[in-house]
Write a protein that holds these residues in place. Structure first.
Motif, short mmCIF file in Angstrom:
data_model
loop_
_atom_site.label_atom_id
_atom_site.label_comp_id
_atom_site.label_asym_id
_atom_site.label_seq_id
_atom_site.Cartn_x
_atom_site.Cartn_y
_atom_site.Cartn_z
N ARG A 378 0.85 -1.18 0.00
CA ARG A 378 0.00 0.00 0.00
C ARG A 378 0.89 1.24 0.00
NH1 ARG A 378 -5.49 -1.21 -0.33
NH2 ARG A 378 -6.17 0.16 1.34
N ARG A 380 1.36 4.69 1.81
CA ARG A 380 0.98 5.36 3.05
C ARG A 380 1.36 6.83 2.99
NH1 ARG A 380 2.00 2.27 8.47
NH2 ARG A 380 0.23 1.17 7.51
N GLY A 426 -9.30 2.61 0.15
CA GLY A 426 -8.25 2.88 1.13
C GLY A 426 -8.81 2.99 2.54
N ASP A 443 -3.86 5.05 4.00
CA ASP A 443 -3.33 3.88 3.30
C ASP A 443 -4.12 3.74 2.00
OD1 ASP A 443 -1.39 3.15 5.13
OD2 ASP A 443 -2.81 2.02 6.35
#
Length: 471
Positions: A378, A380, A426, A443
């Protein structure tokens, strides 16, 4: 799914074929052996009957010789022994019928026992008494080649293997066709559902393929998609109508107040100024509610978004506001790019709301920093400030509409952020900044083509806060 169905049916058919064909072949092999042995023993008994007439009744040996010649023409080797185990007559090939095993069989037969015939160098031996079993006048040993029996057994197993292979091939064809018949409509339905989730509201799937259950599922999906499309379009129309119907009267009212305030006395002008502030606040509130409604109805079609470029752009756009409030706003370096899959313009809107909230909350001399890294598949993104922060109770409801009663603005910024982030697959959460302040952690899903770049960190650029304050 198609492969799983095909392999499952193939494995099941293979097991059934093995359980059916192998026991049948074993049974037929055993029956063939018994039949071959019985035939050999019958031929031996015929010679033994003729030998009994010669040995017991002292008749001419012509009948015995005739039966021995018949056995020889059939490819058998036979030998006739009297009661003292002495060879009386035999076929031309006597080696197989006069060996040690043959002598052992003769001894057991003459002793009144029924021996178990052995197999000797590809030949099967059989021994029968000539006369009574307990007091035989002699014994006959017949050796027969096992090649015909082996050929028959090989033919049995060959046909069994051919039948099994044919059944397996038919099973492969049927299982593949069945798997495709069931799996292809489901794959099509899955692709249609994915496209619908990505925002293609006009997406429909084929309802004419597959089993009846799959067809009904496809028809139900199409009905759901049509209702979803009508509902979303209806909400969008309502939002547009409300936006027009509310903003136009508010703008007209604000203009009238401006006209009245231009020629009003001091006391009246003060009251009109207060009314204008309330009208401006109401306009901001209406705009915020409309933004939340649009975010809730968002059905984004993911596009490749370069996070570093969007962050740098938004930081540059907000820098004048931050400088005016004497707040430091840092950007990130242009390291290895991180690309996320978000709807067009959504990351800009998310960062605008977060930066606006942070600029509003951070006192003069404070700082706001944007940083992030690619981690765990992911992207961030973090927006950190060293402002007053939020209590645990406030953080728990901060993503709700008007969740923070102490918010200086409309209280809708974080609600908009949460709706947009979750609509794109997300997550968003709030954390305390070490040393004081609030950190918003996002995220976001990576763009698939860049999903293999892991551990790339953005480096925060140093900020000259003295220069910021001096501006």
């Amino acid at each position: 799914m198609t492969r799983r169905i095909a392999w499952t049916l193939l494995a099941l058919t293979s097991v059934l074929l093995v359980l059916a064909v192998v026991p049948l072949a074993v049974s037929m092999t055993a029956r063939e052996r018994v039949s071959y042995r019985d035939n050999q023993r019958a031929a031996t008994r015929v010679i033994a009957a003729a030998a009994e007439e010669h040995l017991s009744d002292h008749k001419p040996a012509a009948a015995m010789r005739k039966e021995l010649d018949t056995a020889a023409r059939a490819g058998d080797c036979a030998a006739v022994y009297d009661a003292s185990a002495r060879l009386v007559a035999s076929t031309p090939c006597t080696a197989a019928a006069r060996g040690e095993e043959a002598a052992e069989l003769v001894g057991k037969v003459l002793a009144g026992h029924e021996p178990e015939p052995p197999e000797n160098e590809g030949r099967l031996l059989a021994a029968e008494p000539a006369g009574e079993v307990r007091r035989p006048a002699g014994a006959v040993v017949l050796a027969r080649s096992a090649a015909p029996l082996d050929a028959r057994i090989a033919a049995i197993w060959g046909w069994s293997a051919a039948i099994g292979a044919a059944g397996l091939a038919a099973s492969v064809l049927l299982s593949v066709r069945l798997a495709r018949w069931v799996g292809r409509p489901l794959s099509t339905l899955d692709a249609s559902a994915r496209r619908l989730g990505e925002g293609a509201l006009d997406e429909r799937t084929d309802v004419g393929a597959g089993p009846p259950e799959v067809r009904r599922l496809a028809a139900t999906f199409n009905t759901m998609a049509a209702r979803t499309e009508a509902l979303v379009h209806g909400h969008r129309a309502v939002i547009a109508d409300v936006s027009h119907q509310l903003r136009t009267p508010l703008a007209a009212l604000r203009l009238r107040l401006d006209v009245l305030a231009a020629g009003a006395e001091e006391g009246t002008a003060t009251e009109l100024a207060a009314a204008q502030e309330e009208i401006a606040r109401l306009s901001r509130l209406v705009d915020g509610l409309l933004e939340v409604a649009r975010a809730e109805q968002a059905t984004p079609r993911p596009t490749a978004v370069r996070v570093d470029e969007v962050v740098a752009e938004r930081v540059a756009a907000w820098s004048p506001v931050a400088e005016e409030r004497e707040v430091g706003l840092s950007t990130v370096s242009a390291g290895p790019a991180v690309t996320v899959a978000l709807g067009a313009g959504h990351l800009e809107q998310i960062l605008d709301n977060l930066i606006a909230n942070a600029v509003e909350a951070v006192p003069a001399g404070g700082s706001i920093t944007l940083d992030g890294r690619e981690t765990g598949g992911r992207a961030r993104v973090r927006v950190r400030d060293d402002g007053p922060g939020m209590t645990a109770e406030a953080k728990a409801v901060a993503f709700h509409r008007f969740g923070n009663p102490e918010a200086r603005g409309s209280g809708l910024g974080l609600a908009i952020v949460h709706r947009l982030v979750t609509a794109n697959g997300g997550t968003a959460r709030l954390e305390d900044t070490p040393g004081g302040g609030l950190t918003v952690v996002l995220d976001l899903p990576l763009w698939p083509e860049r999903g293999n770049e892991r551990g790339v960190a953005w480096r925060s650029l140093p900020v000259d806060r003295t220069a910021d304050r001096s501006r």
